[in-house]
Design a protein around this motif. Structure first.
Motif, PDB file in Angstrom:
ATOM      1  N   ARG A   1     -17.396 -47.078  11.828  1.00 53.44           N
ATOM      2  CA  ARG A   1     -17.181 -47.173  10.378  1.00 53.44           C
ATOM      3  C   ARG A   1     -16.335 -48.395  10.034  1.00 53.44           C
ATOM      4  O   ARG A   1     -16.654 -49.146   9.098  1.00 53.44           O
ATOM      5  CB  ARG A   1     -16.505 -45.900   9.876  1.00 53.44           C
ATOM      6  N   ASP A   2     -15.250 -48.618  10.807  1.00 51.47           N
ATOM      7  CA  ASP A   2     -14.370 -49.757  10.543  1.00 51.47           C
ATOM      8  C   ASP A   2     -15.097 -51.080  10.782  1.00 51.47           C
ATOM      9  O   ASP A   2     -14.933 -52.039  10.022  1.00 51.47           O
ATOM     10  CB  ASP A   2     -13.124 -49.682  11.432  1.00 51.47           C
ATOM     11  N   VAL A   3     -15.895 -51.128  11.852  1.00 51.56           N
ATOM     12  CA  VAL A   3     -16.636 -52.353  12.150  1.00 51.56           C
ATOM     13  C   VAL A   3     -17.648 -52.631  11.047  1.00 51.56           C
ATOM     14  O   VAL A   3     -17.781 -53.770  10.567  1.00 51.56           O
ATOM     15  CB  VAL A   3     -17.347 -52.251  13.513  1.00 51.56           C
ATOM     16  N   TYR A   4     -18.357 -51.582  10.602  1.00 50.06           N
ATOM     17  CA  TYR A   4     -19.377 -51.736   9.561  1.00 50.06           C
ATOM     18  C   TYR A   4     -18.751 -52.241   8.261  1.00 50.06           C
ATOM     19  O   TYR A   4     -19.260 -53.183   7.634  1.00 50.06           O
ATOM     20  CB  TYR A   4     -20.070 -50.397   9.337  1.00 50.06           C
ATOM     21  N   GLN A   5     -17.620 -51.632   7.872  1.00 52.28           N
ATOM     22  CA  GLN A   5     -16.975 -52.031   6.623  1.00 52.28           C
ATOM     23  C   GLN A   5     -16.432 -53.454   6.714  1.00 52.28           C
ATOM     24  O   GLN A   5     -16.620 -54.257   5.796  1.00 52.28           O
ATOM     25  CB  GLN A   5     -15.837 -51.062   6.294  1.00 52.28           C
ATOM     26  N   THR A   6     -15.769 -53.780   7.815  1.00 54.71           N
ATOM     27  CA  THR A   6     -15.204 -55.123   7.996  1.00 54.71           C
ATOM     28  C   THR A   6     -16.312 -56.168   8.041  1.00 54.71           C
ATOM     29  O   THR A   6     -16.182 -57.265   7.476  1.00 54.71           O
ATOM     30  CB  THR A   6     -14.372 -55.182   9.283  1.00 54.71           C
ATOM     31  N   TYR A   7     -17.409 -55.830   8.721  1.00 55.67           N
ATOM     32  CA  TYR A   7     -18.544 -56.743   8.824  1.00 55.67           C
ATOM     33  C   TYR A   7     -19.060 -57.111   7.441  1.00 55.67           C
ATOM     34  O   TYR A   7     -19.251 -58.288   7.120  1.00 55.67           O
ATOM     35  CB  TYR A   7     -19.656 -56.100   9.638  1.00 55.67           C
ATOM     36  N   HIS A   8     -19.273 -56.117   6.582  1.00 60.23           N
ATOM     37  CA  HIS A   8     -19.806 -56.379   5.245  1.00 60.23           C
ATOM     38  C   HIS A   8     -18.784 -57.088   4.369  1.00 60.23           C
ATOM     39  O   HIS A   8     -19.142 -57.977   3.569  1.00 60.23           O
ATOM     40  CB  HIS A   8     -20.268 -55.075   4.600  1.00 60.23           C
ATOM     41  N   GLN A   9     -17.507 -56.742   4.513  1.00 58.81           N
ATOM     42  CA  GLN A   9     -16.472 -57.416   3.718  1.00 58.81           C
ATOM     43  C   GLN A   9     -16.403 -58.900   4.071  1.00 58.81           C
ATOM     44  O   GLN A   9     -16.334 -59.755   3.188  1.00 58.81           O
ATOM     45  CB  GLN A   9     -15.112 -56.747   3.964  1.00 58.81           C
ATOM     46  N   GLN A  10     -16.417 -59.199   5.388  1.00 55.95           N
ATOM     47  CA  GLN A  10     -16.350 -60.594   5.813  1.00 55.95           C
ATOM     48  C   GLN A  10     -17.625 -61.346   5.453  1.00 55.95           C
ATOM     49  O   GLN A  10     -17.580 -62.528   5.121  1.00 55.95           O
ATOM     50  CB  GLN A  10     -16.083 -60.670   7.318  1.00 55.95           C
ATOM     51  N   ARG A  11     -18.763 -60.655   5.529  1.00 54.01           N
ATOM     52  CA  ARG A  11     -20.035 -61.261   5.140  1.00 54.01           C
ATOM     53  C   ARG A  11     -20.020 -61.649   3.668  1.00 54.01           C
ATOM     54  O   ARG A  11     -20.405 -62.756   3.279  1.00 54.01           O
ATOM     55  CB  ARG A  11     -21.173 -60.278   5.389  1.00 54.01           C
ATOM     56  N   GLU A  12     -19.582 -60.701   2.832  1.00 55.04           N
ATOM     57  CA  GLU A  12     -19.553 -60.955   1.380  1.00 55.04           C
ATOM     58  C   GLU A  12     -18.588 -62.072   1.040  1.00 55.04           C
ATOM     59  O   GLU A  12     -18.871 -62.922   0.190  1.00 55.04           O
ATOM     60  CB  GLU A  12     -19.137 -59.665   0.662  1.00 55.04           C
ATOM     61  N   LYS A  13     -17.449 -62.109   1.733  1.00 61.44           N
ATOM     62  CA  LYS A  13     -16.449 -63.148   1.488  1.00 61.44           C
ATOM     63  C   LYS A  13     -17.014 -64.510   1.870  1.00 61.44           C
ATOM     64  O   LYS A  13     -16.854 -65.497   1.161  1.00 61.44           O
ATOM     65  CB  LYS A  13     -15.194 -62.857   2.307  1.00 61.44           C
ATOM     66  N   LYS A  14     -17.725 -64.557   3.004  1.00 63.15           N
ATOM     67  CA  LYS A  14     -18.320 -65.815   3.486  1.00 63.15           C
ATOM     68  C   LYS A  14     -19.377 -66.310   2.522  1.00 63.15           C
ATOM     69  O   LYS A  14     -19.462 -67.505   2.221  1.00 63.15           O
ATOM     70  CB  LYS A  14     -18.913 -65.590   4.874  1.00 63.15           C
ATOM     71  N   GLU A  15     -20.212 -65.382   2.010  1.00 62.53           N
ATOM     72  CA  GLU A  15     -21.280 -65.767   1.077  1.00 62.53           C
ATOM     73  C   GLU A  15     -20.697 -66.219  -0.249  1.00 62.53           C
ATOM     74  O   GLU A  15     -21.212 -67.132  -0.894  1.00 62.53           O
ATOM     75  CB  GLU A  15     -22.219 -64.584   0.875  1.00 62.53           C
ATOM     76  N   PHE A  16     -19.587 -65.578  -0.668  1.00 66.23           N
ATOM     77  CA  PHE A  16     -18.947 -65.953  -1.936  1.00 66.23           C
ATOM     78  C   PHE A  16     -18.377 -67.365  -1.864  1.00 66.23           C
ATOM     79  O   PHE A  16     -18.469 -68.160  -2.802  1.00 66.23           O
ATOM     80  CB  PHE A  16     -17.853 -64.950  -2.270  1.00 66.23           C
ATOM     81  N   LEU A  17     -17.779 -67.677  -0.681  1.00 67.72           N
ATOM     82  CA  LEU A  17     -17.193 -69.007  -0.519  1.00 67.72           C
ATOM     83  C   LEU A  17     -18.273 -70.074  -0.338  1.00 67.72           C
ATOM     84  O   LEU A  17     -18.081 -71.234  -0.624  1.00 67.72           O
ATOM     85  CB  LEU A  17     -16.237 -69.010   0.716  1.00 67.72           C
TER      86      LEU A  17
END
Length: 308
Positions: free
Chosen positions: A292-308
């Protein structure tokens, strides 16, 4: 002289004496093709007092084929202590015993080693016969260096054990030899690619038998091949050795530590063709985190990377 029972230097002259105690003959048997049985092996099995077999059902077929009628006893992983004691007692009485495995050279990846050690501890002669061996058969046909090699045999049963064992072999420069069962092959090849990176490999299947096959190439190609191949029979894996070089300060570091969590998950998706769910699970296992932690962190970092 080395102190302790039976630890003094001992010279065995296999054929120039009549020992008071019996002799244990280590007799290789064919790994597939019965024509690989030697004349000497057949004669030895006929002349000894008893044959100790890892798989009596398999050995009975061999004995019937060569018209051998020597008494047969069972000696395998689950009865090795009780059976081994009896066999050593017979040797001490002056009887001769032939040790055979399911196939190939006894004492290699089977409990034969312990019987040999027990016989020597009682000063009973041990006489080895040359013959079939899957590891060397696969090695000489692999096309990989044969001047220095390291026999590993079977890896541990769990993924964690396999990964730790393969990590300990990363810096080995010798050609590496492994045995593997069909139902474990896919996982093992994936872990080898994960821990070793790109190296040459030769996979030998059903050696000396009718369906003998060799698959030679790079580890990445082997990982792709095993996804669609019909995996049957016993396998011998010959893997190219490493360069022996390690980056300063990197000894013992897990292969994935330089990667971000996103890069870690994406590696499994890209290189191992796993789904996102499977890649998250694998990365979680590597990092000792919850899925669960890996899945959530993965999507958070993905979204942050795409936003930047």
């Amino acid at each position: 002289m080395v102190k302790g029972r039976n630890r003094m230097l001992w010279r065995q002259t296999s054929f120039a004496e009549s020992p008071k105690r019996g002799t244990l003959y280590v007799v290789p048997t064919p790994i597939g093709n019965l024509e690989d049985m030697t004349f000497r092996a057949v004669r030895t099995l006929r002349e000894v007092d008893v044959i100790a077999a890892e798989d009596t059902r398999q050995t009975k077929k061999l004995l019937a084929h060569f018209d051998i009628h020597t008494p047969l006893v069972s000696y395998h992983e689950h009865n090795k202590y009780a059976s081994g004691r009896q066999l050593v007692e017979w040797l001490k009485e002056g009887k001769t015993v032939a040790l055979v495995s399911d196939a190939g050279m006894p004492g290699i990846s089977d409990p034969g080693y312990e019987l040999i050690a027990a016989a020597l501890a009682e000063r009973c002669s041990v006489v080895p016969l040359p013959g079939p061996n899957a590891a060397l058969t696969a090695l000489v046909a692999s096309g990989l260096p044969t001047d220095r090699f390291l026999f590993v045999g079977f890896l541990g049963r769990t993924k964690k054990e396999k990964r730790e064992q393969l990590q300990s072999l990363q810096a080995a420069t010798e050609t590496l030899i492994f045995y593997e069962a069909p139902h474990r092959l896919k996982e093992t090849l994936a872990l080898m690619y994960e821990m070793f990176g790109e190296r040459r490999i030769a996979i030998g299947r059903e050696l000396t038998k009718r369906f003998e096959e060799f698959i030679r190439g790079d580890l990445s190609e082997a990982v792709a091949w095993v996804e669609t191949a019909d995996i049957r029979g016993e396998f011998c894996l010959i893997v190219e050795g490493g360069t022996g070089e390690k980056e300063e300060g990197q000894a013992g570091e897990a292969w994935w530590q330089p990667l971000s969590l996103v890069e870690h998950v994406d590696y499994y998706i890209r290189e191992h063709r796993l789904s996102l769910k499977e890649a998250v699970k694998q990365a979680a296992d590597d990092r000792n985190m919850s899925k669960r932690d890996v899945y959530q962190t993965y999507h958070q970092q993905r979204e942050k990377k795409e936003f930047l």
